[in-house]
Scaffold this active site. Structure first.
Site, PDB file in Angstrom:
ATOM      1  N   HIS A  54       0.844  -1.199   0.000  1.00 46.96           N
ATOM      2  CA  HIS A  54       0.000   0.000   0.000  1.00 46.96           C
ATOM      3  C   HIS A  54       0.883   1.254   0.000  1.00 46.96           C
ATOM      4  O   HIS A  54       0.654   2.181  -0.774  1.00 46.96           O
ATOM      5  CB  HIS A  54      -0.934  -0.019   1.216  1.00 46.96           C
ATOM      6  CG  HIS A  54      -1.718   1.235   1.392  1.00 46.96           C
ATOM      7  ND1 HIS A  54      -2.927   1.451   0.773  1.00 46.96           N
ATOM      8  CD2 HIS A  54      -1.447   2.350   2.114  1.00 46.96           C
ATOM      9  CE1 HIS A  54      -3.377   2.642   1.117  1.00 46.96           C
ATOM     10  NE2 HIS A  54      -2.498   3.214   1.922  1.00 46.96           N
ATOM     11  N   GLU A  55       1.890   1.269   0.868  1.00 43.53           N
ATOM     12  CA  GLU A  55       2.784   2.431   0.951  1.00 43.53           C
ATOM     13  C   GLU A  55       3.598   2.586  -0.324  1.00 43.53           C
ATOM     14  O   GLU A  55       3.840   3.707  -0.787  1.00 43.53           O
ATOM     15  CB  GLU A  55       3.688   2.322   2.174  1.00 43.53           C
ATOM     16  CG  GLU A  55       2.944   2.320   3.504  1.00 43.53           C
ATOM     17  CD  GLU A  55       1.997   3.494   3.694  1.00 43.53           C
ATOM     18  OE1 GLU A  55       2.298   4.609   3.216  1.00 43.53           O
ATOM     19  OE2 GLU A  55       0.935   3.309   4.321  1.00 43.53           O
ATOM     20  N   HIS A  99       1.637   4.412  -2.848  1.00 38.82           N
ATOM     21  CA  HIS A  99       1.724   5.875  -2.725  1.00 38.82           C
ATOM     22  C   HIS A  99       2.956   6.393  -3.468  1.00 38.82           C
ATOM     23  O   HIS A  99       2.891   7.417  -4.152  1.00 38.82           O
ATOM     24  CB  HIS A  99       1.789   6.301  -1.258  1.00 38.82           C
ATOM     25  CG  HIS A  99       0.482   6.220  -0.534  1.00 38.82           C
ATOM     26  ND1 HIS A  99      -0.651   6.896  -0.937  1.00 38.82           N
ATOM     27  CD2 HIS A  99       0.130   5.548   0.587  1.00 38.82           C
ATOM     28  CE1 HIS A  99      -1.641   6.645  -0.100  1.00 38.82           C
ATOM     29  NE2 HIS A  99      -1.202   5.819   0.831  1.00 38.82           N
ATOM     30  N   GLU A 157      -5.697   7.301  -1.105  1.00 41.32           N
ATOM     31  CA  GLU A 157      -5.782   6.050  -0.346  1.00 41.32           C
ATOM     32  C   GLU A 157      -6.442   4.954  -1.180  1.00 41.32           C
ATOM     33  O   GLU A 157      -5.985   3.813  -1.186  1.00 41.32           O
ATOM     34  CB  GLU A 157      -6.542   6.262   0.967  1.00 41.32           C
ATOM     35  CG  GLU A 157      -5.781   7.072   1.992  1.00 41.32           C
ATOM     36  CD  GLU A 157      -4.435   6.478   2.333  1.00 41.32           C
ATOM     37  OE1 GLU A 157      -4.338   5.254   2.561  1.00 41.32           O
ATOM     38  OE2 GLU A 157      -3.459   7.245   2.370  1.00 41.32           O
ATOM     39  N   ASP A 176      -4.680   1.500  -2.386  1.00 40.39           N
ATOM     40  CA  ASP A 176      -5.348   0.209  -2.180  1.00 40.39           C
ATOM     41  C   ASP A 176      -5.484  -0.543  -3.514  1.00 40.39           C
ATOM     42  O   ASP A 176      -5.275  -1.752  -3.584  1.00 40.39           O
ATOM     43  CB  ASP A 176      -6.741   0.405  -1.577  1.00 40.39           C
ATOM     44  CG  ASP A 176      -6.709   0.817  -0.115  1.00 40.39           C
ATOM     45  OD1 ASP A 176      -5.632   0.766   0.508  1.00 40.39           O
ATOM     46  OD2 ASP A 176      -7.780   1.192   0.406  1.00 40.39           O
TER      47      ASP A 176
END
Length: 167
Positions: free
Chosen positions: A34-35, A38, A112, A116
């Site tokens: 997930h990070e 980003h 976000e 995801d």
């Protein structure tokens, strides 16, 4: 419990010790994915640039207001002063700050969902969903927050919205 920070050679993914202690290896990998989402989608860089723009705008507006004699006279002062200008700026900037904050929350929630989606495309979204559920329980998150409250105050989408898009 985790975040991505930095750019260039100074990039970091930070995992809190509670995450490492209480999550399985697969769940930690899902959170890392997930990070990384980003990073791959340039969320950190874009938010940093937007922060610079907003700060520049704020300082420009402050320079227009701080020593403006008309605004000081409107508040009943005979002459302008820095302190009065600071108060006037605080009053006038509040509505703009609200709009900027709402925009930042909207963009953050969208980011976000995108991170995801990166997990869904590149790892296993069901594992991330399980990790998000654990985090939600641990943090005593509100499972059904009012949509208006979410709009004004949430930088991350509520858990149920995220789970809908992950599955």
């Amino acid at each position: 419990n985790a975040y991505f920070s930095g750019f260039g050679k100074k990039k970091r993914i930070v995992l809190y010790d509670t995450l490492i202690k209480e999550f399985s290896e697969a769940e930690i990998v899902a959170v890392l994915a997930h990070e990384i989402g980003h990073y791959k989608k340039k969320h950190v860089l874009l938010m940093l640039i937007s922060s610079f723009v907003v700060t520049g705008l704020m300082l420009f507006l402050f320079s227009l207001v701080v020593n403006n004699p008309e605004l000081s006279q409107a508040l009943g002062a005979k002459s302008s002063s820095f302190h009065l200008g600071l108060i006037v700026f605080g009053i006038l900037y509040s509505p703009l700050s609200l709009v900027i904050g709402l925009g930042a929350n909207i963009v953050s929630r969208r980011n976000e969902f995108a991170a995801d989606r990166f997990v869904k495309e590149n790892y296993d979204s069901t594992i991330l969903a399980g990790a998000l559920k654990k985090l939600s329980v641990k943090n005593l998150s509100n499972m059904l927050p009012h949509p208006v409250y979410v709009f004004f105050h949430y930088s991350h989408p509520p858990l149920l919205q995220r789970l809908e898009k992950l599955t």
